[in-house]
Design an enzyme around this catalytic site. Structure first.
Site, PDB file in Angstrom:
ATOM      1  N   ALA A 108       0.698  -1.259  -0.205  1.00  0.00           N
ATOM      2  CA  ALA A 108       0.048   0.075  -0.064  1.00  0.00           C
ATOM      3  C   ALA A 108       0.851   1.222  -0.081  1.00  0.00           C
ATOM      4  O   ALA A 108       0.364   2.272  -0.457  1.00  0.00           O
ATOM      5  CB  ALA A 108      -0.946   0.087   1.130  1.00  0.00           C
ATOM      6  N   CYS A 164       4.719   0.413 -12.239  1.00  0.00           N
ATOM      7  CA  CYS A 164       4.893   1.779 -12.777  1.00  0.00           C
ATOM      8  C   CYS A 164       6.103   1.589 -13.762  1.00  0.00           C
ATOM      9  O   CYS A 164       6.932   2.420 -13.753  1.00  0.00           O
ATOM     10  CB  CYS A 164       5.004   2.939 -11.964  1.00  0.00           C
TER      11      CYS A 164
END
Length: 404
Positions: free
Chosen positions: A233, A354
């Protein structure tokens, strides 16, 4: 444009910390902007954008200036002179700029612009890796896109407001935004502005989050009332998006190995009015084992090279090493093997990074599906987001389902 001595000194001081001391560019710039309370928005923009510009084009500017690391202050002024000359800015009559070879700078720039690793200002190893993984044509387009300045994108927090209301509120503050059709909760700033000082931000009406990053929570297919685990997270950008999609109903368990990041998530959740988030620091494997077969949805926003977000983290080009990427790929597969066991039968999982490198993305998913742990999962769909096609960050996401 007229150069002001105090602003230029701030840039040189910042570059010294970033290049020679290894400090993170965003942290350095945050500190620089607090240096003089008399600076207006234009002054702060000059310091931030010039610093980022020279960081982004470090290799190119150093090559033109004929300087090598570690850069002393004289070398940094030479690089600054290259930046200003290429921007068409007249150099003032300061000692730092004496004998700056303006014509030679432009000629050298034209010469080096024919060689991709200099034109795009990247290390040799990154250029070789990018071409090997994506092919020459795609990599050439992608690295060009990853060198452009990132737009400021907001994600509307639908727990507190609507896109239309937020757009009106910001318009009244002279902050103009535009709607992005394929991103349901996104607004793009037409011009850069400090949105963090607005009352709308303090009241949790939005977060700053790139459009590509906003696709990940949507991909997870969450519904109100579910039990969802966000397994990596961090400070919770995607956790908060999941909370809004779940309308504060159900349970989100936010996990991370860094407790300080989860503390930041708690602060952000309070501001956002997200009440269904529980944070748990991963201090041992027990934390994961307790959740085996318990989650309707699991998000693995895996640690990665971050090559897809170079636009907003240009200094990562100089901090990244090929050895780190090899190590992180081992970590990614370990996380997939262990964390996938939290998904219950019939549940779904998203693996996201990413990065734009297939070795961190679809290859990792393929390896997982061939393994024993992945044998009872099937790939429903995946999405490769390239910066040169989307105009936003490079990302990858794969949705997998656990079969009976």
């Amino acid at each position: 444009m007229r150069l002001h001595r105090n602003l230029c000194f701030a840039v040189i001081d910042g570059l010294t910390l970033i290049f020679n001391e290894g400090n993170y560019a965003d942290k350095v710039i945050q500190q620089l902007l607090k240096r003089d309370k008399r600076w207006g928005a234009r002054d702060r923009a000059f310091v931030a954008e010039t610093t980022y510009d020279i960081v982004r084009w470090k290799r190119l500017y150093a090559e033109i200036a004929e300087v090598k690391e570690p850069f002393d202050r004289e070398n940094l002024w030479r690089m600054f002179a290259v930046w200003a000359t290429l921007k068409g800015i007249k150099l003032p009559d300061w000692s730092y700029f004496e004998q700056t070879p303006t014509r030679k700078i432009k000629g050298r720039f034209d010469e080096l612009s024919k060689i991709r690793k200099f034109k795009e200002s990247i290390p040799d190893w990154m250029d070789i890796m990018g071409e090997k993984e994506l092919g020459e044509a795609v990599w050439t387009k992608e690295i060009t896109a990853l060198n452009e300045q990132a737009d400021v994108i907001l994600r509307v927090n639908t727990l507190n407001t609507t896109k239309e209301k937020l757009q009106e509120t910001l318009f009244d503050l002279d902050i103009e935004t535009e709607i992005l059709k394929e991103y349901p909760n996104a607004l793009k700033l037409k011009e850069r502005a400090n949105v963090f000082t607005t009352e709308a931000f303090q009241n949790g009406h939005f977060e700053v989050q790139d459009a590509s990053s906003q696709l990940v929570a949507e991909y997870l297919n969450v519904q109100p009332g579910m039990r969802v685990v966000d397994a990596c997270a961090g400070a919770g950008g995607k956790t908060l998006h999941i909370a809004s999609l779940m309308e504060n109903k159900g349970q989100i368990i936010a996990l991370d190995i860094y407790g300080n990041k989860l503390n930041e998530l708690k602060r952000r959740a309070k501001r956002n009015g997200a009440h269904n988030i529980e944070t748990r620091a991963i201090e041992s494997t027990k934390v994961i084992k307790k959740l085996y077969d318990k989650a309707d949805r699991v998000l693995i926003d895996a640690p990665c090279s971050g090559i897809g977000v170079l636009r907003r983290n240009p200094d990562a080009k100089w901090k990244l090493q090929p050895e780190f990427i090899e190590k992180i790929k081992v970590t990614q597969q370990d996380i997939l093997q262990q964390y996938s066991r939290m998904v219950k039968v019939g549940g779904q999982m998203v693996y996201a990074t990413c990065s734009v490198l297939p070795s961190e993305n679809q290859n990792q998913v393929a390896s997982f599906l061939k393994s024993e742990a992945g044998g009872n999962f099937s790939l429903i769909k995946d999405k490769k987001v390239l910066a040169h096609k989307s105009g936003f960050d490079g990302f990858y996401m794969a949705l997998l389902e656990r079969k009976a």
